[in-house]
Write an enzyme that holds these catalytic residues in place. Sequence first.
Site, PDB file in Angstrom:
ATOM      1  N   TYR A 181       0.875  -1.182   0.000  1.00  8.90           N
ATOM      2  CA  TYR A 181       0.000   0.000   0.000  1.00  8.90           C
ATOM      3  C   TYR A 181       0.906   1.223   0.000  1.00  8.90           C
ATOM      4  O   TYR A 181       1.655   1.446   0.959  1.00  8.90           O
ATOM      5  CB  TYR A 181      -0.878  -0.063   1.251  1.00  8.90           C
TER       6      TYR A 181
ATOM      7  N   TYR B 105     -11.824  -4.472   6.947  1.00  9.97           N
ATOM      8  CA  TYR B 105     -10.513  -4.212   7.567  1.00  9.97           C
ATOM      9  C   TYR B 105     -10.631  -3.186   8.691  1.00  9.97           C
ATOM     10  O   TYR B 105     -10.186  -3.412   9.820  1.00  9.97           O
ATOM     11  CB  TYR B 105      -9.517  -3.710   6.511  1.00  9.97           C
ATOM     12  N   HIS B 106     -11.222  -2.036   8.374  1.00 12.09           N
ATOM     13  CA  HIS B 106     -11.251  -0.956   9.351  1.00 12.09           C
ATOM     14  C   HIS B 106     -12.244  -1.202  10.472  1.00 12.09           C
ATOM     15  O   HIS B 106     -12.177  -0.567  11.517  1.00 12.09           O
ATOM     16  CB  HIS B 106     -11.544   0.366   8.646  1.00 12.09           C
TER      17      HIS B 106
ATOM     18  N   LYS C 110     -10.676  16.590  16.836  1.00 11.34           N
ATOM     19  CA  LYS C 110     -10.013  15.952  15.694  1.00 11.34           C
ATOM     20  C   LYS C 110      -9.807  17.016  14.617  1.00 11.34           C
ATOM     21  O   LYS C 110     -10.642  17.201  13.728  1.00 11.34           O
ATOM     22  CB  LYS C 110     -10.880  14.812  15.138  1.00 11.34           C
TER      23      LYS C 110
ATOM     24  N   ASP D 253      -7.997  13.868   9.293  1.00 11.81           N
ATOM     25  CA  ASP D 253      -7.774  12.519   9.819  1.00 11.81           C
ATOM     26  C   ASP D 253      -9.068  11.987  10.429  1.00 11.81           C
ATOM     27  O   ASP D 253      -9.563  12.516  11.419  1.00 11.81           O
ATOM     28  CB  ASP D 253      -6.663  12.552  10.873  1.00 11.81           C
TER      29      ASP D 253
ATOM     30  N   HIS E  79      -9.476   8.749  11.477  1.00 16.75           N
ATOM     31  CA  HIS E  79      -9.264   7.602  12.363  1.00 16.75           C
ATOM     32  C   HIS E  79      -9.547   8.056  13.794  1.00 16.75           C
ATOM     33  O   HIS E  79      -8.674   8.573  14.486  1.00 16.75           O
ATOM     34  CB  HIS E  79      -7.833   7.073  12.230  1.00 16.75           C
TER      35      HIS E  79
END
Length: 670
Positions: free
Chosen positions: A15, A169-170, A538, A542, A544
């Site tokens: 990646y 995945y996340h 935040k 981003d 996440h």
Amino acid sequence: MAERQKDRPWLMRTYAGHSTAEASNELYRRNLAKGQTGLSVAFDLPTQTGYDPDHVLARGEVGRVGVPVCHLGDMRRLFQDIPLERMNTSMTINATAMWLLALYQVVAEEQGADISGLSGTTQNDIVKEYLSRGTHVFPPGPSLRLTTDTVAYTVAHMPKWNPINICSYHLQEAGATPVQEIAYAMSTAIAVLDAVRDSGQVPAERMGDVVGRISFFVNAGVRFVEEMCKMRAFTRIWDKITRERYGIEDPRHRRFRYGVQVNSLGLTEAQPENNVQRIVLEMLAVTLSKDARARAVQLPAWNEALGLPRPWDQQWSLRIQQVLAHESDLLEYDDLFAGSHVVEARTAELAEGALAEIDRIQEMGGAMAAVESGYLKAQLVASHAERRARIESGQEKIVGVNCFESTEPNPLTADLDTAIMTVDPAVERNVVTALQRWRDERDEARAHRALAELKRAAAGKDNLMPATLECARAGVTTGEWAWALRDVFGEYRAPTGVSSAPLATPAEEGSRLAEVRRKVAATAAELGCGKLRLLVGKPGLDGHSNGAEQIAVRARDAGFEVVYQGIRLTPEQIVSAAVAEDVHCVGLSILSGSHAELVPDVLDRLHRAGVDDVPVIVGGIIPRADADALRAAGVAAVFTPKDFGITEIIGRIVDEIRAANKLDPLEVPA
């Protein structure tokens, strides 16, 4: 003895993407020369969230976690001298997937490729963006339409392309259990397939072609027996759903096709050399079982918890795959676990639990309804909080973090400043300058006509891909394409899951959390306020938010009043909230590398607002030198992945509040 026939290896990817299209193109060509067999493109956050690099929210984010692609010219440079007709390209892009696919198609056409032969994947899974990764742009309904239109277009014009990569995945990164990971991914697949079927864009007899191009992107954690059983359960459930719900008869169409990136959540900053064996075990989970083997694998690098990996680090991860595929005898055998009572029992257990959760979500109205109600997000926040509590208690062991912590000096990180790659701050200025030049030199009238046609199509029911292709050819920029659709569809702020998450860490008498609760209450009493107030912010793009959410939930459980407005805020918005809510501490969470730009801006704005007695703390993936610079700039404390004890962090926050208000320290018994 006759030599056994070996199966063809899976696609091997890394990646990758950073700084500029030119720098990323050079990296791709080097990786392909090293034996990589497919490309996996990482786009930067402005590209993923539909902003041009000169937008205020893009500040500090350009080229950080991927490559900026602002327009057709960037896509040309990204794939210069890489023949797309012979390449299998995975693009990690979701809200703007249709746009990036259009740019890719136009570049392929310019290369002389027949687009019907293009192979690769656009991730295009918006549900998990609402739940875990935060690069959503539009509300669920319009987002599902963009996905549906892309699926319908590719089935008709690009039959070898995977138009969606349903990405669990996340979800695991956000705390999902194996059952939740399977159930939420499958519920997303059902939502997409139902929408495509009901759109009328694909004839009923071609639904098999739609199902046959649906791919998945999963996570493999270090519990590799359980993870391998999870993949077998995924395979079993997908076969059942596609056969029973959609009537797909051809077993080739029902095949569960997936790629994998092994778990980055489990990579540690402490003793990072241990990450190599974690990566190997996680890779085995998705390669050992032939009946549930990944079609494509990409591995993180050992130092991703420290910062951006260098080309050498990525090469190491590629070589791990090549040793398994080419030196071992794994590919010479049928499935190693056929007939195993242990594997069958665990697989059946996971499948049963996942099917029950899928039914529960369908009763709510499906995945989109479960997103909008906040159910899915609250479940993930709660699961993640439970996992963090197990780690902090020592029930779940992580070598080098909460057990076996003594270590010899690490030669790999002896010079931390050279153990990771950094992005030159000048990159952002250069990208913005190039964008302005592109706008000046394009046919402005054609670009405006293309955007007007895109808005007209969005307001109606036409497939949006033809209008998007014309935007690409006309020189429209990423931000302009996204803003045209924002004007029609609106924007969306997903539920945070923090307020509805149940208590995960009880404050039992004698526990560390009980002591911190007393400390919080005592400090509030001394300051003469009802509760201490913590703002969790935040800044930037981003998305996440897992760490920020866990801090917010634990601070709430410790007795704080928590102000958390979710992701994607400007420093100005964060400071305005801090002043309006009269908070006692501002906590900033940044994992994208933009801390050097955004944190000093927050500090400066607080100072100009006359708020000098509110400590600012920062958490994220922050190299040591950057952490020193932030503290020198006035940050009270910096926390990185090695600081896994959330209760201890909350205690430190109270200490900083007391120090800022000139109160005597309070000791918490060890």
